[in-house]
Design a protein around this motif. Structure first.
Motif, mmCIF file in Angstrom:
data_model
loop_
_atom_site.group_PDB
_atom_site.id
_atom_site.type_symbol
_atom_site.label_atom_id
_atom_site.label_comp_id
_atom_site.label_asym_id
_atom_site.label_seq_id
_atom_site.Cartn_x
_atom_site.Cartn_y
_atom_site.Cartn_z
ATOM 1 N N THR A 22 0.566 -0.714 0.293
ATOM 2 C CA THR A 22 -0.218 0.258 0.079
ATOM 3 C C THR A 22 0.690 1.473 0.286
ATOM 4 O OG1 THR A 22 -0.053 0.609 2.424
ATOM 5 C CG2 THR A 22 -1.989 -1.197 1.690
ATOM 6 N N ARG A 55 -4.762 1.027 -8.540
ATOM 7 C CA ARG A 55 -5.033 1.654 -7.736
ATOM 8 C C ARG A 55 -6.443 0.874 -6.762
ATOM 9 N NH1 ARG A 55 -0.878 4.568 -10.658
ATOM 10 N NH2 ARG A 55 0.176 5.972 -9.050
ATOM 11 N N ARG A 58 -7.475 -3.177 -1.101
ATOM 12 C CA ARG A 58 -7.277 -2.832 -0.431
ATOM 13 C C ARG A 58 -5.332 -2.807 -0.367
ATOM 14 N NH1 ARG A 58 -9.545 -6.901 4.550
ATOM 15 N NH2 ARG A 58 -7.344 -5.555 5.464
ATOM 16 N N VAL A 59 -5.320 -3.673 -1.335
ATOM 17 C CA VAL A 59 -3.267 -3.884 -1.885
ATOM 18 C C VAL A 59 -3.699 -3.510 -3.463
ATOM 19 C CG1 VAL A 59 -1.767 -5.993 -2.018
ATOM 20 C CG2 VAL A 59 -3.128 -5.688 0.137
#
Length: 287
Positions: A22, A55, A58-59
């Motif tokens: 992230t 993008r 969560r990751v």
């Protein structure tokens, strides 16, 4: 067309996001802000003209283009780190190149004494088969050679002298002798490394010269040819001290001229350890 300039900062940010998963964790790993990481990754993508990270979720995931770039990005960042290490590691490791036998029987003695005088520093001998023993390639700080390179940009200093030894197949008719003379090579095939070896054809009088020459490259090929009985050899005593090969025996050659051992370095860029290393090695040869 000019190639786009890629920033190392942008590459580091890209790698951090990939490794941490992230932008937030990448910022923590780099000790900066999430906005800064995002700005650098965006700059890299604009420079390359393609999306590297997907993008959302969560990751963060890596795109197909990103995967192609990833390996090269890691190599570039590691190379930059290596440049920094090289600039600051002077004194921690001294790399000395050699083409044949380093310092022979003196090699381990010099390394141990260097370590005693310089705790935390390492004197490393690096084997190569090139004419300048790694100096020209930039892989070593200095090099040990037994033939003057004859290049004005390279400085030389004598370390000592070594006697010469014959290298013979174990079953050879001369192997039973305690010593030989140069005339014993007459009419025989002699293995010759013309690039880095110590043996040259002009060592013999034309009337008593070897019958033929077999060109080889480097110590290993030289020893292999002799062990197989295809040639005999003439070398410095350092080779006999540093190498052993099943099927090869070494005998001193009483009337052979000695070999001068030289240390070489770039004249315009002498290592800071030069004088101390010179003194240490000369001490070993003198002793």
């Amino acid at each position: 067309m000019a190639q786009p300039e890629v920033s190392l900062r942008d590459l580091r940010s890209f790698l951090a996001v990939v490794e941490e998963g992230t932008f937030t964790d990448a910022a923590i790993a780099l000790g900066t802000t999430q906005a800064s990481v995002s700005r650098h990754v965006g700059a890299l993508e604009r420079t390359l003209g393609m999306r590297l990270l997907q993008r959302g979720g969560r990751v963060v995931t890596v795109t197909t283009a990103g995967r192609r770039v990833l390996r090269h990005a890691r190599a570039s960042v590691e190379e930059a780190r290596a440049v920094v290490r090289a600039a600051h590691d002077e004194g921690r490791e001294v790399r000395v190149g050699y083409a044949w036998a380093a310092l022979g029987a003196h090699t381990a003695t010099v390394q141990r004494e260097w370590a005693r005088r310089h705790p935390g520093s390492e004197l490393t001998f690096v084997n190569t088969t090139t004419r300048f023993a790694g100096l020209n390639e930039g892989t070593v700080d200095l090099a040990v050679v037994r033939r003057d390179p004859g290049v004005s940009q390279i400085a030389t200093a004598a370390l000592g002298r070594e006697s010469r030894m014959a290298a013979l197949p174990a079953e050879h008719e001369l192997a039973g002798r305690r010593s030989l003379r140069m005339d014993d090579f007459a009419d025989r095939t002699v293995a010759l490394d013309t690039a880095t070896g110590t043996t040259t054809t002009d060592l013999w009088h034309p009337d008593r010269a070897p019958g033929s020459w077999r060109e080889v490259r480097g110590t290993d090929e030289w020893l292999t040819v002799i062990a197989a009985g295809r040639a005999v050899g003439l070398t410095s005593q350092a080779t006999a001290a540093q190498y052993s090969r099943r099927g090869v025996v070494f005998r001193p050659v009483r009337d052979a001229p000695p070999v001068e051992v030289l240390l070489i370095w770039w004249r315009e860029d002498p290592p800071s350890v030069l004088e101390e290393l010179l003194a240490l090695v000369r001490e070993a040869y003198a002793g």
